[in-house]
Design a protein around this motif. Structure first.
Motif, mmCIF file in Angstrom:
data_model
loop_
_atom_site.group_PDB
_atom_site.id
_atom_site.type_symbol
_atom_site.label_atom_id
_atom_site.label_comp_id
_atom_site.label_asym_id
_atom_site.label_seq_id
_atom_site.Cartn_x
_atom_site.Cartn_y
_atom_site.Cartn_z
ATOM 1 N N TYR A 1 0.845 -1.199 0.000
ATOM 2 C CA TYR A 1 0.000 0.000 0.000
ATOM 3 C C TYR A 1 0.881 1.249 0.000
ATOM 4 C CZ TYR A 1 -3.458 3.452 1.385
ATOM 5 O OH TYR A 1 -4.261 4.554 1.430
ATOM 6 N N GLY A 2 1.880 1.275 0.857
ATOM 7 C CA GLY A 2 2.770 2.431 0.938
ATOM 8 C C GLY A 2 3.464 2.724 -0.375
ATOM 9 N N PHE A 3 3.859 1.662 -1.069
ATOM 10 C CA PHE A 3 4.596 1.851 -2.317
ATOM 11 C C PHE A 3 3.682 2.149 -3.501
ATOM 12 C CE2 PHE A 3 8.160 -0.828 -0.429
ATOM 13 C CZ PHE A 3 8.983 0.265 -0.260
ATOM 14 N N LYS B 1 0.050 3.537 -3.081
ATOM 15 C CA LYS B 1 -1.040 4.491 -2.899
ATOM 16 C C LYS B 1 -0.671 5.709 -2.058
ATOM 17 C CE LYS B 1 -3.892 2.795 -5.574
ATOM 18 N NZ LYS B 1 -4.038 3.556 -6.806
ATOM 19 N N VAL B 2 0.521 5.742 -1.496
ATOM 20 C CA VAL B 2 0.941 6.934 -0.776
ATOM 21 C C VAL B 2 1.983 7.637 -1.642
ATOM 22 C CG1 VAL B 2 1.843 7.855 1.383
ATOM 23 C CG2 VAL B 2 0.632 5.674 1.377
ATOM 24 N N ASN B 3 1.747 8.950 -1.892
ATOM 25 C CA ASN B 3 2.702 9.678 -2.724
ATOM 26 C C ASN B 3 3.769 10.295 -1.864
ATOM 27 O OD1 ASN B 3 2.097 9.496 -5.467
ATOM 28 N ND2 ASN B 3 0.205 10.639 -5.085
ATOM 29 N N PHE B 4 4.886 9.649 -1.724
ATOM 30 C CA PHE B 4 5.966 10.315 -0.992
ATOM 31 C C PHE B 4 7.260 10.158 -1.774
ATOM 32 C CE2 PHE B 4 7.960 6.741 1.492
ATOM 33 C CZ PHE B 4 7.153 5.743 1.013
ATOM 34 N N PRO B 5 8.048 11.233 -1.773
ATOM 35 C CA PRO B 5 9.200 11.284 -2.674
ATOM 36 C C PRO B 5 10.187 10.141 -2.466
ATOM 37 C CG PRO B 5 9.070 13.265 -1.287
ATOM 38 C CD PRO B 5 7.874 12.466 -0.993
ATOM 39 N N LEU C 1 13.061 3.955 -2.165
ATOM 40 C CA LEU C 1 12.974 2.843 -1.214
ATOM 41 C C LEU C 1 12.470 1.574 -1.904
ATOM 42 C CD1 LEU C 1 11.587 4.699 1.921
ATOM 43 C CD2 LEU C 1 13.926 3.968 1.469
ATOM 44 N N HIS D 1 -4.580 7.829 5.944
ATOM 45 C CA HIS D 1 -4.158 6.672 5.175
ATOM 46 C C HIS D 1 -4.466 5.354 5.877
ATOM 47 C CE1 HIS D 1 -2.535 7.790 1.394
ATOM 48 N NE2 HIS D 1 -1.862 8.804 1.925
#
Lengths: 277, 318
Positions: A96-98, A100-104, A109, A180
């Motif tokens: 999910y983190g990779f 659906k979350v938009n983080f630079p 990672l 989230h």
């Protein structure tokens, strides 16, 4: 015309059936031998249906004898269920983190995680062993569970499915003020539930059948998992083939049941990602 | 108000709005960053400690002479000696040769699997029975499989040789007890056990071929062979390529079968890289030497993986 084709199909089915039985002969031999008395094991021609039944005694010896399979079953169930639960949770969260979350930092990672995918597990056994001795995780179920808990493969698999969820769902939830964790738990997870089930079943099978990690990371008899016990049992009962076959049947049976229940998920899961343990 | 002043004011307003937006955006970004890190951190920590750190350590240890019993201070750096020792060690060289021979199992498995997949895809009833039947070895543990085959291969009493005796073969091979036949015996088991996995993937590939293609081919009067060559094979090329690569990587990792069935013997005839690694590390306690094997294993797998990345782009197209 129609009839001719059907007849052809029947003949091919019969031939294929014979081939499949030949293919399964080792299993059939195993099953039949597990019910025999020792003296009948190597009778030739093979008695596919035992004439003298000794099944109850064989299985009793396997389950309650010197290497009690009842204990190893419990160990295997414990290790497999907990490993599967943790692995599914960790992989689902990372997936999910990779996706659906938009983080630079995410892309970078993810690349790191991706790189570890090509590291063969056997090429890191020695440092893992040293690390485990140092951390006191050696010869414990907890340590064994940790080894199977961080699956890059599971993360890839589930990530594909999370990516398939339309962003509109997630944006809509965000506008409603959901964080989230709420979105992950109440929107994303329910949508990918079939994929989670597939991965869970596969992870269950791979953990249940794992022989290498228990061999290296367990030492105490009482902690053995089924596969390791199976091998020790064989070397102990070298000449008692009926007992060994009863042990083999016991080792395979739970998975046959899991497989029959989850057959669709297993086959689809394997076909979909082309995954291998 | 002059036109200039107005435009300056407008600019300022726009600037203000922009900066408010940026502020809000950066707050959301911050939240996203935190959430993202929280979601991926268990995986990252696990992979970092249990995979990344160890692979670095493997490379470092491959330059050392050390064992588990000595303290870490007793570590002795020997440069490339371990790698030199590899090429002077018969066990290692034999392992590499056996691993290369073992590669043969991959295409053989694929041919059988494709045949079975084609037959059960369209030409039989009870399709799901056949899927389960051929898939059985995949879900069974290698330990149980190895033990059963060990008995089947028993030189004097085993059902296989009894059958051979009965049809008049007086001196059948003693299979896993015979250095000339042991590796072949293990390969047979490997093929038997891998067919299910390959077949399921080929089946999935076959099912994704649109029916219209076959219908069009029928109208053009194509033979079964034409259809196989011009429709099935191209459509299956991604599957074939994937199976080839994972199959090859799989053969480099073979361990369970050897450990249970032959322990590398008789006289090293079935030793393979991972078995040699295991023996060197956990029986002989030669950590540096075993780490050098691990590095070689890693490099083999790395090369094949890189080939996959390159090949996927070039070869898989339809």
């Amino acid at each position: 015309m129609e009839k001719k084709i059907t007849l052809r199909k029947i003949i091919i089915t019969i031939i294929a059936f014979v081939v499949s039985i030949a293919f399964l002969l080792p299993f059939i031999w195993m099953l039949s031998t597990s019910f025999k008395i020792e003296a009948d094991v190597f009778k030739f021609p093979v008695e596919w249906i035992p004439t003298r039944w000794n099944g109850i005694e064989n299985f009793k010896e396997v389950w309650l004898g010197q290497y009690p399979f009842a204990l190893y079953y419990w160990n295997s169930i414990k290790v497999t269920v907990i490993t599967t639960a943790i692995s599914v949770t960790v992989s689902a969260m990372a997936a999910y983190g990779f996706s659906k979350v938009n983080f630079p930092a995410g892309k970078f990672l993810f690349l790191i995680v991706l790189t570890t995918f090509m590291v063969p597990q056997q090429s890191i056994l020695i440092p893992q062993f040293i690390l485990y001795r140092y951390l006191g995780l050696f010869d414990s179920h907890f340590g064994l569970i940790l080894l199977g808990s961080f699956s890059v493969l599971g993360t890839f698999m589930l990530r594909q499915f999370f990516m398939g969820i339309h962003s509109d769902y997630i944006d809509a939830a965000k506008i409603d003020g959901a964080g989230h964790f709420r979105i992950f738990w109440s929107i994303a997870l329910p949508i990918v539930r079939p994929a989670i089930a597939t991965y869970a079943i596969l992870r269950f099978i791979w953990t249940w059948n794992d022989y290498q990690n228990p061999l290296i990371f367990l030492r105490t008899d009482g902690l053995y998992t089924l596969q390791l016990a199976m091998q020790k049992f064989t070397s102990l009962n070298g000449e008692f083939y009926s007992l060994i076959m009863a042990a083999a049947v016991s080792a395979i049976l739970p998975l046959v049941i899991v497989f029959i229940i989850g057959q669709k998920q297993v086959i689809e899961g394997i076909a979909m990602g082309g995954v291998k343990g | 108000m002059s036109v200039d002043a107005k435009s300056v004011m407008e600019k300022n307003v726009v600037k203000n709005i922009k900066s408010i937006k940026i502020n809000k955006k950066s707050k959301i970004e911050k939240n996203e960053n935190l959430a993202g890190l929280l979601f991926v951190s268990p995986m990252l920590i696990g992979v970092g400690i249990l995979t990344l750190l160890p692979i670095i350590a493997t490379f470092i240890l491959s330059f050392a002479d050390w064992n588990f019993i000595m303290g870490i201070t007793q570590i002795n750096w020997v440069g490339l000696d371990n790698f030199k020792a590899l090429f002077e060690n018969e066990g290692f060289l034999k392992s590499v040769v056996n691993n290369l021979l073992f590669l043969l199992t991959v295409p053989i498995t694929m041919i059988f699997s494709l045949l079975i997949a084609i037959v059960i895809d369209k030409h039989v009833y009870m399709k799901s029975y056949f899927k389960v039947a051929f898939f059985m070895p995949y879900i069974s543990s290698i330990v149980a499989i190895a033990v059963v085959w060990q008995v089947l291969f028993n030189p004097t009493n085993g059902p296989i040789n009894q059958f051979l005796f009965s049809i008049g073969i007086e001196n059948p091979p003693t299979w896993i007890a015979d250095p000339n036949f042991a590796l072949i015996s293990v390969m047979v088991i490997q093929i038997w056990a891998s067919i299910g996995f390959n077949m399921i993937l080929f089946l999935a590939g076959l099912q994704s071929i649109p029916k219209e293609l076959y219908e069009a081919a029928d109208m053009d009067g194509a033979t079964a062979w034409d259809k196989f060559k011009n429709i099935m094979l191209p459509a299956l090329s991604p599957t074939t390529f994937f199976l080839l690569i994972t199959g090859i990587i799989g053969t480099f990792k073979v361990f369970d079968l050897i450990a249970v069935l032959t322990k590398g013997g008789p006289i090293n005839s079935t030793t393979m890289l991972v078995w040699h690694l295991y023996e060197s590390a956990f029986v002989d306690l030669k950590i540096g030497y075993a780490s050098a094997i691990a590095v070689v294993l890693f490099i083999f797998v790395l090369i094949i993986t890189l080939l996959q990345w390159v090949g996927q782009k070039k070869w898989v197209n339809y």
